[in-house]
Structures are given as structure tokens and as C-alpha cells.
Design a protein around this motif. Structure first.
Motif, mmCIF file in Angstrom:
data_model
loop_
_atom_site.group_PDB
_atom_site.id
_atom_site.type_symbol
_atom_site.label_atom_id
_atom_site.label_comp_id
_atom_site.label_asym_id
_atom_site.label_seq_id
_atom_site.Cartn_x
_atom_site.Cartn_y
_atom_site.Cartn_z
ATOM 1 N N GLU A 1 0.823 -1.223 0.000
ATOM 2 C CA GLU A 1 0.000 0.000 0.000
ATOM 3 C C GLU A 1 0.846 1.258 0.000
ATOM 4 N N PHE A 2 1.921 1.211 0.783
ATOM 5 C CA PHE A 2 2.719 2.416 0.966
ATOM 6 C C PHE A 2 3.827 2.562 -0.080
ATOM 7 N N TRP A 3 4.609 1.451 -0.285
ATOM 8 C CA TRP A 3 5.785 1.522 -1.145
ATOM 9 C C TRP A 3 5.490 1.195 -2.607
ATOM 10 N N GLY A 4 4.222 0.804 -2.861
ATOM 11 C CA GLY A 4 3.916 0.354 -4.226
ATOM 12 C C GLY A 4 4.227 -1.129 -4.334
ATOM 13 N N GLU A 5 5.531 -1.479 -4.259
ATOM 14 C CA GLU A 5 5.947 -2.877 -4.240
ATOM 15 C C GLU A 5 7.058 -3.029 -3.204
ATOM 16 N N THR A 6 7.211 -4.239 -2.685
ATOM 17 C CA THR A 6 8.397 -4.549 -1.873
ATOM 18 C C THR A 6 8.953 -5.892 -2.321
ATOM 19 N N PRO A 7 10.259 -6.124 -2.102
ATOM 20 C CA PRO A 7 10.834 -7.410 -2.512
ATOM 21 C C PRO A 7 10.309 -8.549 -1.647
ATOM 22 N N CYS A 8 9.905 -9.618 -2.323
ATOM 23 C CA CYS A 8 9.418 -10.811 -1.649
ATOM 24 C C CYS A 8 10.265 -11.985 -2.119
#
Lengths: 528, 528
Positions: free
Chosen positions: A451-458
Motif C-alpha cells: 500500500e505504501f511503497w507500491g511494491e516490496t521485494p518478496c
């Protein structure tokens, strides 16, 4: 001075098919193919392979196959699969090798699209092939089906079916004429192969290469890899995959021995290396990973040259397999380019560097090969880290940097890049760190919506068998020490078995991306 | 399926010139050329060589050189000679290398015939060149002359002449533009070189090769000789001779180091091998003979690969040099074919044979190389010794046998065969026996007219320095024990120094034949 004009007096069409008749003369009494099954080992000589290919080409002609027809094959790395690389174009036809992991629907689509006249299929794929044929529209004739059983095994197929023709592969070879005057290309621009790319992002795309292209790529690949005469080449790269990077034809040039195995099974591969004194192998990094994790993997008795490509090999992996005795060459190619066109040309002076530094240099894709006319362009220069320029290779949308020494390094596919808070994260760079964790066997990093960063590494990782369970937190901690904060995976999923892969050993990131999406958006204040 | 059509989208003209820019990227900081004179050693890197060639090509363009013009050069194996193999065609022109042993009249004939626009000449050949130019018909403009002095030696030529232009080779390099957009061939069939064959039997014949041919021959030669990356190549084959069998271009493909020497001097060659850690050399068998007879020839520290051809190497010689550490590959080629197109492809299993048998197998010319489209035909099969067939190669009139294993062995040039009492005697076979005599250094056998037999074999031999004088009778006795009676030389001439040779190391049999004729007809009852 007037220009020379090409004519029959000063030239003839370039074709890789002439390599076979030369091999039969020069290496006639030397082994061409060694094929080991659970019960038996079959060996052919180059004169036998030459004769068998002529006989098969003759039978294809007798069946009505003509110049320009398409003949398909679905088979693992068996002797017939090798022979068809010569026999089919020697009948004037175009060879279409099908990926053995395709589903029946896709196979029927490709057979229709290519207007294939004949389909050779290994007995293992009989149910798949019959399903594919059953999907043909009623008004369109389906290709003639020819069963391949293991060599000299003339037993009827396990479940004879009314839709099967009576001809078998060995039957066609046996009744063919070894004096057959094989069909030479009229022009070196005549097509010789038709491949379909995997089509993971769209419909499969057909790729046609001509005799000239395969001739040049074959010579180029031999030079680039410095292949000596009479290598012992173990087939761990599927021949259906971009025609085994032209090595079926290349082995005829140097009179090599093709070691064929039905399956990729690490203990069997090590057995084969020792028994056959294997000198050369090709395959995706995943094969190297399997070999390095095989429980009984001891250092090799003699060095084995391994040409890898298809995805960037982590430096950790390179270091590990080199310590076992594999001498790795790293290249980059595409089905559209018929093989390896960029490779990490090794400089003698680099041998003096420490292992870690050597692996880092070798993990780069490198420079174009000598005969490749590929141009690698900087289409979108941006100011990156000092001394590097980011480039896109035009067709494939690879995001890469050009190092100051002119060597290319692919950082990621554009679709695999994670954009987090406006920063681009190369999944390959994060994976390289994960691979350096002593417990990690495989790693793939994809974007998870946030929600905040758009995407995060998973990160998805599988662990080495001998290792204890590692917690997700430990993995994250490990990355924190080695990566900028924004590149550290926010989510780590430890997978029980192995990560899902395509038949050519590429990890199926699209699937993992779906998994990450299904997890929902990550929003944990404590993690910010 | 429709045929593919060549277009700018799917192809570009094959040319060896692209190898240089790649070498500058991959091996930019590695040595390209090392040139040692009595006073100094000069080393260039691949990026320097690339830049110098661009600059020279640019200057040639500025001088008015255009696509299709001919530029000649007469020089030993110096750095400029190497650079011109790239720089001249990069200006669009055709490179014409002249044999340094030609007389001034022949040179003027060739310059006229080729309509050469510019002649680069090494300072050593200044008097010869000025004489050749003075023979030009007054109404025909002579080529512009450009002096080559040893690198960075800007001193004026020893005897400045009014007919000399002011430009020097280094001057042209220096004032050229390294950003020059070199002239790419419009078609791969555009000419790149013009060579004149030696013309020992008739007028010199011009041979033109196109970019495509040189591209393919270069790759083929690398594969056939299994040349690895970054070899250290010592130039003992003249580059003017069939363009050094394509190795100037080949060294750019593999990033080799070209070791240049002005002269063929065995002690200097051994020094260079040790100092530069030479790995590869080419040359006629006469070079091998010189190296094996050099008084201080000790076994090499590391094996040196030696590709020999031009005349059949006696098995004794092969055995001797292999014991010194030279690993010999034997090939056969012609200026008309741009390099080696037949070679004695070595099979691993032959390594287990005794040295004598290995040398006998290697003395055969062999089989066609992988990319050579040459066909070797039996044009006049005769019943010979069991299991052999005699063949003529069509253009060159070589008399050869095809062994049962498909390997070709050249027995003689048709003009060198001696017909004695209706029997054909191969001069090469008699010479092979003479070479096996421990005191014999060189041997040549020609026909001497004979009243009764028509012709009889007449041997010319030179002896090894360290050996005592050997009588003619001893030599004949030696042959009697090893040859059928009719093949034994009736006359033996022991020559004080060495036998007369062409610049490419071939013994001048025509000259010896004249000598034998001048002896008059042999008719000695006691000898019958």
C-alpha cells in the motif's frame, strides 16, 4: 576492380549438413553417440550415424516429404533426437523440436500453426501426443505419427492405438537407402529449423533459422568455447531448447562423442562423467546447482567444461561448482539468435584473481562472440552507479549494465524489476545475496504489492537438504548486512521442496509473482 | 513455408574486419603485437592496434583511396604488415601483399597489372621498389610510394630519393582520425585481398578473395587447429604468403599476441619462444628443419603448436621436431583457396602408436577441413598398391593417393615425377628415405635424362653441419636397403651449403632439374 559475383564456380550454399559426411570420413570408427538406459548401453560410430541419417532421410522422401515441409519431434535427449537434427533437413524438410513440458493443447496449436507433416514422438509422450492430435479441427489433416522406442527395441508400444501409424523410427531407418542423394539447400537462406519460444508472456512465437545462420553459429560457438577435437559431450541441455545451442551440429565438426541421457538425474550425471570421461557439458545454472547439491558430489577426477546460460548464475554458485572441478563459461543467447551470441570471454590475467573476484567477473554475460553480428546498443542511457551504463537489449527487454571494460551484465528482465518507493530493485542482485547464504539452495525474488511503497521485494527460497530449518527472520537479517535497506526482502517464504521451474530450468517467476500477489498488500508499521 | 530472404533486418555482410573492433573491446588492454629488433622491443595492445588501423584507414581515405582500389605492400613480418591486413580494407581498398623475393621487373609487372594506387614498402626494399617504379611505362602513373621505417623511427630514409613521396607510414597513422567511420563492404562478395601466386611454371596469376571467403576461412582455420583464446603466435610464415593462411585475422578473433620478427633466424626464434612463451607457429617444413638443426636446439620448456604445409614434411623430420617439443599439425592449402583446406585431422587413438607410425600418419595431408567446401575428387583412378587410389587434385596437378581411411597423401607434383623405364617414381618418396639418413639435412630428387631409361632419379642433398662428409656411394647404398631398385637415385650430388629455396621455403626443383639436365645423359654400364 569489378566486384566478384557469387556463382556455382566460386561458392556453394553454407549448410551444417556437410559436417556429418566429413565426420563419417574423419571419425568414421570413433564413437558418435553413447546412450545408456537402466538396462543397456548403445554406442554408435560416426559412420553409423551418417548412414542412419541418410537412411532416415531417404525414408522421409519416400513418404512424400518435400523441400520446405515441417517435421516435428517431441523426445528427450536420445539418439533419435540427435539424428533428426541431420536426417530431417537432409530430406529437405525443416526440423521443429517441441518442448517436452508443453501441454497437449499448446502442442496441437503448434502442430497446426507449423502445418507439420509428420510428428516423431518418444514412446514416453504417447498419451500427450494422442491428446494433442484429438484436438485437431476435423477438417484439417493431422500430421503422420511415428513412434520412437528406445533403440533396437522393436516391441509394440505399451498401448497400441488405432490412431497410430505402423511406421516406427527404427523401421524408417532400417528400410531407408544409405546411398540416398540427400537434398541440398538450393540457397543458404533456405530454412532448416523452426522453433517456438516458450511464450511465457504471450503466445508462442515461431523462430525460423536458415542453413547459413546455423552454419555460422555452429562455428562461432566452437571457437567461443575453444572446443578441441573429439570432446566427450554430455547432453544435459535439452536438444529441443534452441537446438541445444547448435551443439548437435558442432559435435560433428569436432568428431565429439554425444553422451545421451533420458533424464536429468545428478547421481546418474556424475556416474556418466566418470564412466565416459566427459569433457564438456551445457545447461542452465539450475543444472549446476543440482550438481553442486548432489549428496555424493565429490571433486571431479578431470576438469569438465560447462557452458551455462539462460539465467544469470549467482557468483556463489560459480565459486562452488568451480571448486568441484567444473570450468564454467558463461554465455547469453536467445532462440531468436540460434544460440550463444554474448559470452564472458575469459582473459588469462583474471586467473590470478581470488576465487570470489573471478566468480563476480564470470557472472557477467560479457561481450558479443566473434562471428555474431548482434549489436548491443545502449538505448536508454541513465546516470547509474559510477562507471556503469544501463542498457536494454532491444528485443528481450533485459535490463543490463555495460561495465567500463565493455562487458555486459544483465541485471534483470524488465518485468522482474521491483519498484519500491520509486527505487528500482534488481531481483537478480537480491537473489545473488540470498544464494550466498550457506543454507539456501534456490532463491527467487519478486514484487509483492504494498500500500505504501507500491511494491516490496518478496523472496522465495528453498533450503539445502542437509541444512536445518532457517527462519525467515534470519534470512532477512542476513540480507540487511549485505544490501541497502530498500533492497532487503520484506517477506521471505521458505518453500518445502524446490522452486517451480520451466523445462529449461528457469525459475517460474510469473507463478511466484501470482503467489506474492495473493498474499495481499503488506502493511506492517513495525517493518517500516 | 516461404523461403527466407536476406535483408538488412536479418543479416549483414560477413567480413573479418569486425574481429578487430571486438578484440579492442575484449582484449583492449592485452598485447596484440610484440616486435623485437636488435635494439628495442615495441609492444602494442589490441586497443592501440584498433586505433592505429582506424587512423591509417582514415588517412588513406583522405588521400583519395576509394572502395575497390588496390593498395600494395612489400614488407617482412613487421607490425605495419600486420596492421595493413585491417587498415587497407577498412578504407574500402583491396590489399595486395607482394612476395619480398620478387625481382624488380616482376614487381613492376604486378603493380601495373593490379593498377595499384599506393605501395607501402619497408625501408629495406627501397632500392628494389625504386627500380621497379623506374620500369613503369611513361604514360602510366605509378603508385604513390609510402615508406615504412621501423616503428617510431622518424629518421629520414637512408638515401632520400626525388621519386619518394613525403608521406611515411607512421605519418599517415599519426595524422589519421581514430573516430573514422570505416568503410564496410556493400556486399560480402566485395574483394578484400589480391594475391599473386608464385608463377614458377607460368606468369603470376592473380587471386582475389572476398570478405565472405576470408571470414569463413579464418573461423575454419581456428577450429581446425583447435586454437584456444589468447595464444602467443610467432610469425615465421611470411604474411605476404597467402595472407599468412588467414592468421592475421584469426589472431584478432582469439585475442592472440602476434610476435613479429624481421628475419627467420633459428637462434632468434628459440630466444623469442622462451622470452614470449610462444604457443603457436606456422611455416613450411623447411622452417621445422632449420629449427631441428639449430646447434643450440634443446627441448622446449613448453609445447609449441606448429602448423606446417606447403610441401610434404618427411616423417623423419616430424619425428625429430616432435621430440624437441613441437606439436605438429600438417595441412595443405593454396593461395587460390585462401589458406589450409585439407589437414591431417588427428585422432586421439593415434597417440598410442609408436613415434615412427605417428609420423607416417601425420606426413599425410589428410581430409578437408569442416567449413571447406572443396571437393577432393579422384579424377584418374588407377590400380595402385592395394588399398590406395591415385588421384590428381584438379587445379594444381598434385599426384596423390587416397588411403583406405579417407586421408589424402600427396605423392608429388605431376611435373616432379620421374619416369624411369616406364615406372613412375615419386620424388617425395625417395626424399623421405634420404631424410631418414642421419647425416642428411635437406634432400631433393629430380629427373636426370637417361639414354636408356628415359629418366633416372638424381638426388641433391645437403648435410648437417656437425656431420662428417658422406660419400655419394654411401647415400646410394643407404637407399638400396630401403627402396625398390628402380627408385634408388643413380646420381647423388652433395651440395656444400643449403639447397636453393623460394621465399616460402619450397626447394626450387626447377633449378635442380636444370642442373641435372646440364649433367647430360647418364649412361654407365657399371650402374645398370
Amino acid at each position: 576492380m569489378d566486384l566478384l559475383k557469387p556463382s556455382r564456380a566460386n561458392s556453394c550454399p553454407l549448410t551444417p549438413l556437410t559436417f556429418l559426411e566429413r565426420a563419417a570420413t574423419v571419425y568414421g570408427d570413433c564413437p558418435s553417440i553413447v546412450y545408456t538406459t537402466t538396462t543397456t548401453t548403445t554406442t554408435f560410430t560416426w559412420s553409423q550415424t551418417h548412414r542412419r541419417c541418410l537412411q532416415l532421410a531417404s525414408s522421409l522422401s519416400s513418404l512424400g516429404i518435400e523441400r520446405g515441409h515441417v517435421i516435428s519431434v517431441i523426445a528427450p535427449n536420445t539418439p533419435p533426437m540427435y539424428e533428426l537434427h541431420f536426417a530431417v533437413p537432409m530430406s529437405g524438410a525443416i526440423l521443429n523440436t517441441l518442448n517436452t513440458r508443453l501441454d497437449s493443447h499448446t502442442i496441437s496449436v503448434l502442430l497446426l500453426h507449423s502445418q507439420s507433416k509428420l510428428l516423431f514422438f518418444d514412446h514416453h509422450f504417447q498419451p500427450l501426443v494422442l491428446r494433442a492430435i484429438s484436438m485437431f479441427p476435423p477438417n484439417i489433416p493431422s500430421p503422420k505419427l511415428v513412434l520412437i522406442t528406445d533403440h533396437h527395441d522393436h516391441a509394440p508400444s505399451p498401448s497400441p492405438s488405432p490412431s497410430l501409424d505402423d511406421d516406427t523410427y527404427e523401421g524408417l531407418v532400417e528400410r531407408g537407402d544409405s546411398g540416398f542423394n540427400w537434398i541440398r539447400p538450393k540457397s543458404e537462406w533456405d530454412p532448416i529449423i523452426l522453433n517456438y519460444t516458450s511464450g511465457t508472456t504471450s503466445s508462442p512465437k515461431g523462430v525460423v533459422h536458415c542453413h547459413r545462420a546455423i552454419f555460422i553459429m555452429t562455428l562461432d560457438s566452437l571457437i567461443d568455447w575453444s572446443v578441441p577435437k573429439q570432446p566427450v559431450f554430455l547432453w544435459t541441455l535439452p536438444m529441443f531448447h534452441s537446438n541445444g545451442w547448435c551443439f548437435p551440429w558442432a559435435m560433428a565438426v569436432v568428431g565429439g562423442t554425444n553422451i545421451c541421457l533420458r533424464k536429468i538425474d545428478p547421481p546418474q550425471i556424475y556416474n556418466s562423467i566418470n564412466q565416459n570421461q566427459v569433457t564438456h557439458m551445457c545447461g542452465a545454472p539450475v543444472i549446476l546447482n543440482m550438481l553442486s547439491n548432489c549428496s555424493n558430489s565429490e571433486p571431479l577426477r578431470n576438469p569438465v567444461h560447462f557452458l551455462t546460460g539462460g539465467s544469470p548464475p549467482p557468483a556463489t554458485l560459480l565459486r562452488r561448482v568451480e571448486s568441484l572441478g567444473f570450468v564454467v563459461t558463461h554465455g547469453f543467447g536467445m532462440t531468436e539468435l540460434a544460440g550463444v551470441v554474448i559470452s564472458c570471454a575469459w582473459k588469462r590475467k583474471w586467473n590470478r584473481l581470488p576465487a570470489e573476484e573471478r566468480a563476480r567477473l564470470k557472472a557477467r554475460q560479457g561481450v558479443r562472440t566473434a562471428a555474431a553480428t548482434t549489436e548491443v546498443d545502449v538505448v536508454d542511457p541513465v546516470s547509474g552507479k559510477s562507471g556503469t551504463r544501463r542498457i536494454d537489449s532491444r528485443r528481450d527487454r533485459n535490463v543490463a549494465v555495460m561495465h567500463p571494460d565493455g562487458y555486459l551484465e544483465i541485471k534483470d528482465r524488465s518485468k522482474d524489476i521491483i519498484i519500491t518507493g520509486g527505487e528500482n530493485v534488481s531481483s537478480v542482485e537480491v537473489e545473488a545475496v540470498l544464494y550466498s547464504h550457506p543454507a539456501v539452495n534456490e532463491a527467487a525474488v519478486v514484487a509483492r504489492p504494498d500500500e505504501f511503497w507500491g511494491e516490496t521485494p518478496c523472496a522465495f527460497v528453498s533450503l539445502k537438504k542437509q541444512n536445518e530449518r532457517v527462519s525467515e527472520e534470519e534470512v532477512i537479517e542476513f540480507c540487511r548486512d549485505r544490501l541497502p535497506h530498500y533492497m532487503v526482502p520484506r517477506t521471505v517464504v521458505v518453500v518445502e521442496e524446490e522452486l517451480p521451474k520451466t523445462s529449461t530450468g528457469k525459475i517460474q517467476k510469473a507463478l511466484l509473482r501470482d503467489n506474492a500477489k495473493a498474499m495481499g498488500s503488506l502493511r506492517q508499521a513495525g517493518r517500516l
